[in-house]
Scaffold this motif. Sequence first.
Motif: not given
Length: 151
Positions: A7-8, A10-12, A104, A112
């Motif tokens: 999950e997500r 790309w941010e983590k 982002k 998204l």
Amino acid sequence: MQATIRERFWEKYALDELTPQEWEALCDGCGQCCLLKLHDDETQELAILNVACRLLDIHSCQCSDYANRFDSVPDCTQLTPALVKEFTWLPQTCGYRRVAEGRKLAGWHPLLSNDAERVHRKGVSVRGFAVSQDDVPERRLEEHIIAVLPM
């Protein structure tokens, strides 16, 4: 066995920590990296053409033979986490570039929006303006330059 996409992710995680499936999922499906480029050794400029690789399905903006693309197109661009920052020609909208630069993802990105068509509706993809390499004689490529970038 299909790997799970975190999950997500790309941010983590850093780009070099992504699974192959996560890396591929960063692609926004615009097809811009499949446009032909001409490098001028004298000026050190890179001309971007509206001519797409013969393997690009211009409607879907997906490679028609992704698994075997290097067999038929030996100079196909292989984008990797290590090369993202070197490929300065990647558009500002590119999911790979945005994440590599600490930005982002765009709201229209399929990760998204859950809508792979949104990139086309937003006008980010090459759908609607790219032509196939098979339709343009090599002697006429320069007539298809749409941008010139310093390298």
